[in-house]
Design a protein around this motif. Structure first.
Motif, PDB file in Angstrom:
ATOM      1  N   ILE A 280     -12.965  12.350   1.158  1.00 25.25           N
ATOM      2  CA  ILE A 280     -13.671  11.547   0.365  1.00 25.25           C
ATOM      3  C   ILE A 280     -13.082  10.086   0.617  1.00 25.25           C
ATOM      4  O   ILE A 280     -11.851   9.898   0.732  1.00 25.25           O
ATOM      5  N   GLY A 281     -13.896   9.384   0.629  1.00 29.59           N
ATOM      6  CA  GLY A 281     -13.450   7.884   1.060  1.00 29.59           C
ATOM      7  C   GLY A 281     -14.021   7.495   2.294  1.00 29.59           C
ATOM      8  O   GLY A 281     -14.196   8.420   3.551  1.00 29.59           O
TER       9      GLY A 281
ATOM     10  N   SER B  92      -8.549   4.380   6.152  1.00 37.17           N
ATOM     11  CA  SER B  92      -7.857   5.483   6.410  1.00 37.17           C
ATOM     12  C   SER B  92      -8.744   6.808   6.863  1.00 37.17           C
ATOM     13  O   SER B  92      -8.660   7.432   7.791  1.00 37.17           O
ATOM     14  N   ALA B  93      -9.938   6.580   6.293  1.00 37.29           N
ATOM     15  CA  ALA B  93     -11.042   7.783   6.583  1.00 37.29           C
ATOM     16  C   ALA B  93     -11.619   7.216   7.663  1.00 37.29           C
ATOM     17  O   ALA B  93     -11.830   8.170   8.656  1.00 37.29           O
TER      18      ALA B  93
ATOM     19  N   PHE C 187     -10.309  13.442 -10.660  1.00 32.16           N
ATOM     20  CA  PHE C 187     -11.149  14.285 -10.876  1.00 32.16           C
ATOM     21  C   PHE C 187     -11.150  15.375 -11.681  1.00 32.16           C
ATOM     22  O   PHE C 187      -9.857  15.980 -11.700  1.00 32.16           O
TER      23      PHE C 187
ATOM     24  N   LEU D 138       0.887  -1.269   0.006  1.00 29.99           N
ATOM     25  CA  LEU D 138      -0.045  -0.172  -0.069  1.00 29.99           C
ATOM     26  C   LEU D 138       0.926   1.114   0.045  1.00 29.99           C
ATOM     27  O   LEU D 138       1.003   1.895   0.922  1.00 29.99           O
TER      28      LEU D 138
ATOM     29  N   THR E 192      -4.360  10.934   2.562  1.00 26.40           N
ATOM     30  CA  THR E 192      -3.922  10.179   3.912  1.00 26.40           C
ATOM     31  C   THR E 192      -2.608   9.522   3.759  1.00 26.40           C
ATOM     32  O   THR E 192      -1.907   9.373   4.898  1.00 26.40           O
TER      33      THR E 192
ATOM     34  N   PRO F  70      -8.006  10.138  -7.297  1.00 26.18           N
ATOM     35  CA  PRO F  70      -8.728   9.859  -8.303  1.00 26.18           C
ATOM     36  C   PRO F  70      -8.649  10.928  -9.476  1.00 26.18           C
ATOM     37  O   PRO F  70      -8.358  12.134  -8.770  1.00 26.18           O
TER      38      PRO F  70
ATOM     39  N   LYS G  45     -14.098  -6.809   2.029  1.00 33.04           N
ATOM     40  CA  LYS G  45     -13.132  -5.678   1.994  1.00 33.04           C
ATOM     41  C   LYS G  45     -12.353  -5.670   3.372  1.00 33.04           C
ATOM     42  O   LYS G  45     -13.045  -6.144   4.459  1.00 33.04           O
TER      43      LYS G  45
ATOM     44  N   ASN H 284     -10.457  -0.850  -7.196  1.00 31.83           N
ATOM     45  CA  ASN H 284     -10.660   0.519  -6.822  1.00 31.83           C
ATOM     46  C   ASN H 284     -10.083   1.662  -7.852  1.00 31.83           C
ATOM     47  O   ASN H 284     -10.104   2.619  -7.935  1.00 31.83           O
TER      48      ASN H 284
ATOM     49  N   GLY I 116     -12.695   4.189   3.546  1.00 29.93           N
ATOM     50  CA  GLY I 116     -11.948   2.995   3.797  1.00 29.93           C
ATOM     51  C   GLY I 116     -11.276   3.279   5.206  1.00 29.93           C
ATOM     52  O   GLY I 116     -11.848   4.172   5.961  1.00 29.93           O
TER      53      GLY I 116
ATOM     54  N   ARG J 183     -18.836   6.420  -0.944  1.00 28.05           N
ATOM     55  CA  ARG J 183     -19.200   5.641  -2.180  1.00 28.05           C
ATOM     56  C   ARG J 183     -19.628   4.245  -1.788  1.00 28.05           C
ATOM     57  O   ARG J 183     -20.736   3.732  -2.345  1.00 28.05           O
TER      58      ARG J 183
HETATM   59  P1  NA7 Z   1      -9.317   2.027   0.652  1.00 27.25           P
HETATM   60  O1  NA7 Z   1      -9.540   1.008   1.857  1.00 27.25           O
HETATM   61  O2  NA7 Z   1      -9.097   1.453  -0.534  1.00 27.25           O
HETATM   62  O3  NA7 Z   1     -10.287   3.118   0.895  1.00 27.25           O
HETATM   63  C1  NA7 Z   1     -10.248   3.961  -0.198  1.00 27.25           C
HETATM   64  C2  NA7 Z   1     -11.696   4.731   0.007  1.00 27.25           C
HETATM   65  O4  NA7 Z   1     -11.866   5.909  -1.128  1.00 27.25           O
HETATM   66  C3  NA7 Z   1     -12.962   3.801  -0.393  1.00 27.25           C
HETATM   67  O5  NA7 Z   1     -14.049   3.970   0.449  1.00 27.25           O
HETATM   68  C4  NA7 Z   1     -13.287   4.213  -1.860  1.00 27.25           C
HETATM   69  O6  NA7 Z   1     -14.756   3.757  -2.219  1.00 27.25           O
HETATM   70  C5  NA7 Z   1     -13.105   5.731  -1.990  1.00 27.25           C
HETATM   71  N1  NA7 Z   1     -12.891   6.149  -3.336  1.00 27.25           N
HETATM   72  C6  NA7 Z   1     -11.805   5.644  -3.916  1.00 27.25           C
HETATM   73  N2  NA7 Z   1     -12.251   6.451  -5.066  1.00 27.25           N
HETATM   74  C7  NA7 Z   1     -13.224   7.198  -5.198  1.00 27.25           C
HETATM   75  C8  NA7 Z   1     -13.669   8.291  -5.831  1.00 27.25           C
HETATM   76  N3  NA7 Z   1     -13.381   8.418  -7.153  1.00 27.25           N
HETATM   77  N4  NA7 Z   1     -15.072   9.028  -5.633  1.00 27.25           N
HETATM   78  C9  NA7 Z   1     -15.299   8.467  -4.097  1.00 27.25           C
HETATM   79  N5  NA7 Z   1     -14.655   7.802  -3.171  1.00 27.25           N
HETATM   80  C10 NA7 Z   1     -13.887   6.983  -3.804  1.00 27.25           C
HETATM   81  O7  NA7 Z   1      -7.933   2.774   1.196  1.00 27.25           O
HETATM   82  P2  NA7 Z   1      -7.573   3.156   2.663  1.00 27.25           P
HETATM   83  O8  NA7 Z   1      -6.496   3.982   2.448  1.00 27.25           O
HETATM   84  O9  NA7 Z   1      -8.731   3.648   3.360  1.00 27.25           O
HETATM   85  O10 NA7 Z   1      -7.237   1.806   3.301  1.00 27.25           O
HETATM   86  C11 NA7 Z   1      -6.110   0.953   2.763  1.00 27.25           C
HETATM   87  C12 NA7 Z   1      -5.625  -0.217   3.657  1.00 27.25           C
HETATM   88  O11 NA7 Z   1      -4.796   0.387   4.454  1.00 27.25           O
HETATM   89  C13 NA7 Z   1      -6.906  -0.454   4.562  1.00 27.25           C
HETATM   90  O12 NA7 Z   1      -7.570  -1.945   3.857  1.00 27.25           O
HETATM   91  C14 NA7 Z   1      -5.967  -1.224   5.430  1.00 27.25           C
HETATM   92  O13 NA7 Z   1      -5.417  -2.688   5.388  1.00 27.25           O
HETATM   93  C15 NA7 Z   1      -4.910  -0.405   5.758  1.00 27.25           C
HETATM   94  P3  NA7 Z   1     -15.006   2.428  -2.804  1.00 27.25           P
HETATM   95  O14 NA7 Z   1     -14.965   1.536  -1.588  1.00 27.25           O
HETATM   96  O15 NA7 Z   1     -13.968   2.157  -3.921  1.00 27.25           O
HETATM   97  O16 NA7 Z   1     -16.370   2.499  -3.435  1.00 27.25           O
END
Ligand code: NA7
Length: 551
Positions: free
Chosen positions: A190-191, A195-196, A159, A151, A172, A157, A334, A504, A193, A215
């Motif tokens: 935004i996001g 980190s969010a 945008f 990672l 992040t 993205p 996930k 993703n 996952g 999302r």
């Molecule tokens: P993640 O888990 O890949 O999360 C990324 C987040 O960003 C996820 O909610 C995505 O939504 C979102 N995302 C990505 N692109 C977009 C766009 N274009 N629009 C809106 N939202 C978007 O990364 P993290 O850094 O949080 O975590 C990574 C790993 O680190 C984690 O799994 C742990 O192992 C530690 P999506 O789910 O793709 O719909």
């Protein structure tokens, strides 16, 4: 990422091995190669050690594996001396630990920072790699070892209007080293996952307002993080060798005391009580409540229902709770998140959740961003949008193997490796926690130690036998890739559009990248292959060559 700041003359040098990455993998690999009396150089674009833990400095960043387990077990001196401050330690403490290890092992003289590897080419006549960097360096080495992390390639993205936003933006995974003060600011995140989920509660305590763009909702379990107690620490340290060994024999390198029965084999009341107990103790080990949660949809549904119920209990606004409750993927498929008061944060008056499913982000504007439904104004935007996971760092490096083939081209339809350790046509190149190994499905420290130990043993074998060149055969590689797909398809994992599947990244092939057969099985397989003289690998030169010629 900061550009290199310290001018220095370009270096030309020759080593037994070049190791790319000064995270835990690269550090341990250097230590082991020194033990063999080999010369090696670790190269990293960062200004210090730590890899993932060097870059991910966002507020609330913390490991979701308990610190007593997310640490090196190879040195009893290190594991006895280091003291973790919390059950799940935060990023600054993990980074301190990385520096402590580098000091203890005196790794610094053989590491080169602020230097990005920009190309590596295998010289077929000399059986060695030539590695180029952004500082004009040229390194020649018999072995190239990728300790590039899973990672490490942060992704924003693409945008529309991205560069036109006038406020501050942060990712992040590439957070500034200076403190970031959100006091009084309107922040968009935004996001949703991991980190969010870790950063939102902390940002919300500071900012005037936080708007979260979701999302896909995610499952998250409370960490129940607490300061480390002496009694708990002692309990681990007294039994460390056997605890480490126990971790190696598990499915994912974490001691979770799993229940070895199905969620459907017990009454609804008993099932609920088991989930409740795991929820109360906290952390990813929730998924060890039953032995079939990742295999059986009906069993998985019971766990997902339980967590959805918890979200609805915690979040006061029913509409927000409904949006936060994940329904699009089985729980655990996930990467399950671990949080500190994440869902509770939505009860704060300054936090708003925006569901992107009906109306995605269309563009960034000079003052904020626009979805198809609404326009928002922000002073700062945090991209918690993840990584080009597992392959990004490797395919972006300009690696060229035999016959002019590049890793980028070879992996266009998804990564192909043998054991996640080597790839056909990339001789003498090893990967630590590469795609096709358990890696991100495991406690990374356990996987790193496994891979580094195997690679080190292999390199010693090659030297002892005068082998000039080793590479995975196509047949063994294809069989391993097929086996990986077969094992993944027995689970519910492929049902989720996750970064494990490359989902993703627009255009990235949908292939389940890590090996899901489990650490214990993987270790056995790797050991067996080594014991049988490295089956599935072509060894050229030295005794191997002589033996083949005599056949
Ligand atoms: P993640 O888990 O890949 O999360 C990324 C987040 O960003 C996820 O909610 C995505 O939504 C979102 N995302 C990505 N692109 C977009 C766009 N274009 N629009 C809106 N939202 C978007 O990364 P993290 O850094 O949080 O975590 C990574 C790993 O680190 C984690 O799994 C742990 O192992 C530690 P999506 O789910 O793709 O719909």
């Amino acid at each position: 990422m900061p550009d290199a700041t310290q001018p220095r003359p370009a270096i030309e040098a020759q080593y037994d091995a070049v190791i790319v990455g000064a995270g835990f993998g690269g550090m341990y690999q250097l230590h082991r190669l020194r033990g063999l009396g080999m010369t090696a150089k670790v190269v990293d674009v960062a200004k210090g050690v730590g890899g993932t833990w060097y870059w991910n400095r966002y507020p609330g960043a913390r490991c979701d594996v308990e610190s007593m387990q997310y640490s090196f077990g190879f040195s009893d001196e290190i594991q006895q001396e280091w003291k973790w401050p919390e059950l799940f330690s935060a990023q600054p403490d993990i980074l301190k630990y990385a520096n402590f290890v580098a000091d203890k092992l005196n790794l610094w003289p053989d590491m080169l920072f602020e230097t990005r590897v920009e190309g590596a080419k295998f010289d077929e006549a000399a059986n060695q790699w030539t590695v180029r960097t952004n500082r004009g360096d040229t390194f020649v080495a018999k072995f190239l070892i990728m300790a590039t992390g899973c990672l490490s390639s942060a992704r924003v993205p693409d945008f529309k209007g991205l560069s036109g936003f006038k406020g501050k933006t942060y990712h992040t995974g590439a957070w500034p080293h200076e403190p970031v003060d959100f006091t009084g600011l309107r922040v968009g995140v935004i996001g949703t996952g991991s980190s969010a989920i870790q950063s939102i509660p902390v940002i919300a305590e500071q900012a005037a307002s936080v708007t979260v763009f979701q999302r896909t909702p995610n499952f998250s379990i409370p960490s129940r993080n607490v300061p480390m107690t002496e009694a708990y620490e002692r309990q681990w340290k007294e039994k460390y060798p056997e605890m480490r060994e126990m971790a190696r024999q598990t499915r994912n390198g974490v001691i979770a005391y799993p229940n070895d029965f199905s969620a459907l084999s017990v009454s609804p009341e008993e099932r609920h009580a088991i989930y409740e107990k795991r929820w109360e103790s906290g952390g990813t080990t929730f998924m060890a409540s039953f032995n079939d949660l990742i295999f059986d949809q009906a069993s998985n549904d019971t766990a997902a229902d339980f967590v959805r119920g918890k979200i609805k209990d915690i979040v006061k606004d029913p509409a927000t709770a409904e949006l936060l409750a994940p329904t699009s993927h089985p729980i655990g498929t996930k990467r399950i998140c671990v949080d500190t008061r994440y869902f509770e944060t939505y009860n704060r008056p300054n936090v708003r959740l925006v569901d992107l499913r009906p109306a995605l982000i269309e563009e960034l504007t000079p003052t904020g961003l626009k979805t198809a439904a609404e326009e928002f104004e922000f002073d700062a935007i945090v991209f918690a949008t993840g990584f080009d996971a597992m392959t990004g760092a490797l395919t972006n490096m300009g690696v060229e193997g035999t016959g002019g083939v590049t890793l980028e081209a070879e992996w266009r339809d998804g990564p192909r490796t043998y054991l996640g350790l080597m790839a056909a046509q990339f001789p003498n190149m090893f990967m630590i926690t590469g795609p096709g190994s358990p890696s991100v499905l495991s406690n990374m420290m356990v996987s790193i130690e496994q891979d580094v130990n195997w690679i080190t043993g292999c390199m010693a074998h090659l030297r002892a036998n005068g082998v000039a060149r080793m590479e995975a055969t196509r047949e063994a590689q294809e069989a391993w890739v097929l086996h990986g797909i077969e094992v993944a398809n027995k689970t519910l994992y492929p049902k989720a559009a996750s970064w494990y599947m490359g989902a993703n990244i627009p255009g990235k092939p949908r292939v389940f990248m890590p090996y899901i057969g489990g650490i214990a099985t993987y270790r056995e397989k790797c050991a067996e292959i080594a014991a049988n003289g490295y089956t599935g690998f072509a060894l050229t030169g030295g005794i191997a060559q002589v033996a083949r010629a005599a056949e």
